[in-house]
Design an enzyme around this catalytic site. Sequence first.
Site, mmCIF file in Angstrom:
data_model
loop_
_atom_site.group_PDB
_atom_site.id
_atom_site.type_symbol
_atom_site.label_atom_id
_atom_site.label_comp_id
_atom_site.label_asym_id
_atom_site.label_seq_id
_atom_site.Cartn_x
_atom_site.Cartn_y
_atom_site.Cartn_z
ATOM 1 N N LYS A 1 0.826 -1.198 0.000
ATOM 2 C CA LYS A 1 0.000 0.000 0.000
ATOM 3 C C LYS A 1 0.869 1.259 0.000
ATOM 4 O O LYS A 1 2.100 1.187 0.189
ATOM 5 C CB LYS A 1 -0.933 -0.039 1.228
ATOM 6 C CG LYS A 1 -1.955 -1.194 1.178
ATOM 7 C CD LYS A 1 -2.828 -1.196 2.429
ATOM 8 C CE LYS A 1 -3.880 -2.293 2.385
ATOM 9 N NZ LYS A 1 -4.740 -2.288 3.601
ATOM 10 N N TYR B 1 -12.589 -2.749 -2.583
ATOM 11 C CA TYR B 1 -13.112 -2.619 -1.217
ATOM 12 C C TYR B 1 -14.631 -2.413 -1.217
ATOM 13 O O TYR B 1 -15.155 -1.720 -0.331
ATOM 14 C CB TYR B 1 -12.403 -1.467 -0.492
ATOM 15 C CG TYR B 1 -10.982 -1.814 -0.069
ATOM 16 C CD1 TYR B 1 -10.714 -2.942 0.709
ATOM 17 C CD2 TYR B 1 -9.901 -1.012 -0.433
ATOM 18 C CE1 TYR B 1 -9.420 -3.272 1.095
ATOM 19 C CE2 TYR B 1 -8.596 -1.328 -0.039
ATOM 20 C CZ TYR B 1 -8.371 -2.465 0.718
ATOM 21 O OH TYR B 1 -7.092 -2.792 1.112
ATOM 22 N N PHE C 1 -15.440 4.817 7.424
ATOM 23 C CA PHE C 1 -14.036 5.070 7.078
ATOM 24 C C PHE C 1 -13.744 4.815 5.591
ATOM 25 O O PHE C 1 -12.596 4.943 5.168
ATOM 26 C CB PHE C 1 -13.103 4.235 7.958
ATOM 27 C CG PHE C 1 -13.407 2.750 8.002
ATOM 28 C CD1 PHE C 1 -12.949 1.907 7.003
ATOM 29 C CD2 PHE C 1 -14.150 2.207 9.040
ATOM 30 C CE1 PHE C 1 -13.222 0.546 7.039
ATOM 31 C CE2 PHE C 1 -14.432 0.837 9.079
ATOM 32 C CZ PHE C 1 -13.963 0.012 8.068
ATOM 33 N N GLU D 1 -8.934 -11.221 -7.392
ATOM 34 C CA GLU D 1 -8.038 -10.083 -7.188
ATOM 35 C C GLU D 1 -6.851 -10.112 -8.153
ATOM 36 O O GLU D 1 -6.396 -9.067 -8.607
ATOM 37 C CB GLU D 1 -7.579 -10.039 -5.732
ATOM 38 C CG GLU D 1 -8.740 -9.736 -4.793
ATOM 39 C CD GLU D 1 -8.351 -9.599 -3.327
ATOM 40 O OE1 GLU D 1 -9.173 -9.082 -2.551
ATOM 41 O OE2 GLU D 1 -7.234 -10.020 -2.963
HETATM 42 P P1 ATP Z 1 -6.626 -6.358 3.601
HETATM 43 O O1 ATP Z 1 -7.921 -6.735 2.888
HETATM 44 O O2 ATP Z 1 -6.180 -4.944 3.323
HETATM 45 O O3 ATP Z 1 -5.559 -7.388 3.400
HETATM 46 P P2 ATP Z 1 -7.647 -7.490 5.951
HETATM 47 O O4 ATP Z 1 -8.136 -8.591 5.068
HETATM 48 O O5 ATP Z 1 -6.721 -7.877 7.048
HETATM 49 O O6 ATP Z 1 -6.913 -6.376 5.137
HETATM 50 P P3 ATP Z 1 -10.284 -6.333 5.846
HETATM 51 O O7 ATP Z 1 -11.334 -6.627 6.835
HETATM 52 O O8 ATP Z 1 -10.380 -6.967 4.487
HETATM 53 O O9 ATP Z 1 -8.875 -6.685 6.527
HETATM 54 O O10 ATP Z 1 -10.203 -4.751 5.698
HETATM 55 C C1 ATP Z 1 -9.653 -4.187 4.522
HETATM 56 C C2 ATP Z 1 -8.917 -2.918 4.864
HETATM 57 O O11 ATP Z 1 -9.844 -1.923 5.275
HETATM 58 C C3 ATP Z 1 -7.924 -3.029 6.017
HETATM 59 O O12 ATP Z 1 -6.663 -3.502 5.601
HETATM 60 C C4 ATP Z 1 -7.829 -1.591 6.487
HETATM 61 O O13 ATP Z 1 -6.952 -0.865 5.626
HETATM 62 C C5 ATP Z 1 -9.238 -1.098 6.245
HETATM 63 N N1 ATP Z 1 -10.034 -1.186 7.484
HETATM 64 C C6 ATP Z 1 -10.659 -2.270 7.962
HETATM 65 N N2 ATP Z 1 -11.278 -1.981 9.131
HETATM 66 C C7 ATP Z 1 -11.008 -0.675 9.388
HETATM 67 C C8 ATP Z 1 -11.350 0.240 10.432
HETATM 68 N N3 ATP Z 1 -12.113 -0.140 11.453
HETATM 69 N N4 ATP Z 1 -10.882 1.513 10.356
HETATM 70 C C9 ATP Z 1 -10.137 1.910 9.298
HETATM 71 N N5 ATP Z 1 -9.770 1.101 8.275
HETATM 72 C C10 ATP Z 1 -10.201 -0.169 8.321
#
Ligand code: ATP
Length: 145
Positions: free
Chosen positions: A9, A49, A57, A126
């Site tokens: 990122k 996303y 957020f 993806e």
């Molecule tokens: P990623 O998909 O980025 O690998 P992840 O699978 O661990 O991360 P996800 O639940 O898919 O987590 O969330 C995707 C992304 O959204 C997170 O990596 C983070 O950048 C953002 N995100 C998730 N929850 C929050 C939150 N509560 N506040 C801010 N950003 C968040």
Amino acid sequence: MQKTLILLKPDAVQKSLVGEILSRFERKGLKIIGLKMIQLDDAVIGEHYDFLADKPFFPSIVSYMKSSPIVALALEGHEVVKVVRQLCGATNPADALPGTIRGDFAKSIDNNIIHSSDSEETAAKELARFFKAGELHSYERTLID
Ligand code: ATP
Ligand code: MG
């Protein structure tokens, strides 16, 4: 062999962590099958996303993800989806163990350095989102495998 999609990122690029992170995956023995720097736009971030679109957020995720170029990486290996998630550590860096990428380099959940696919099915979608067919390579590592 299983494949997965990783995004380094904007904060990984800004903090000059690209080489360090690539090195961790290489040291683990995972095979790089695709690698490029790209500037994301609203459309691809929205698609990537979409499951977060109704979260408060979400606008800050979009502005963060397009704040500088990112590095997209495709890796191949045995159970690579799970292995990479373990190397990345928990989504919230406060929960990520020392020795993981997020545990070592990330300070907050909204700047958490790295994305990796969370299942083989997600990885297929993806990988197609970020790489054209000719940008993923199939080859043997004849010197080490
Ligand atoms: P990623 O998909 O980025 O690998 P992840 O699978 O661990 O991360 P996800 O639940 O898919 O987590 O969330 C995707 C992304 O959204 C997170 O990596 C983070 O950048 C953002 N995100 C998730 N929850 C929050 C939150 N509560 N506040 C801010 N950003 C968040
Ligand atoms: Mg995720």
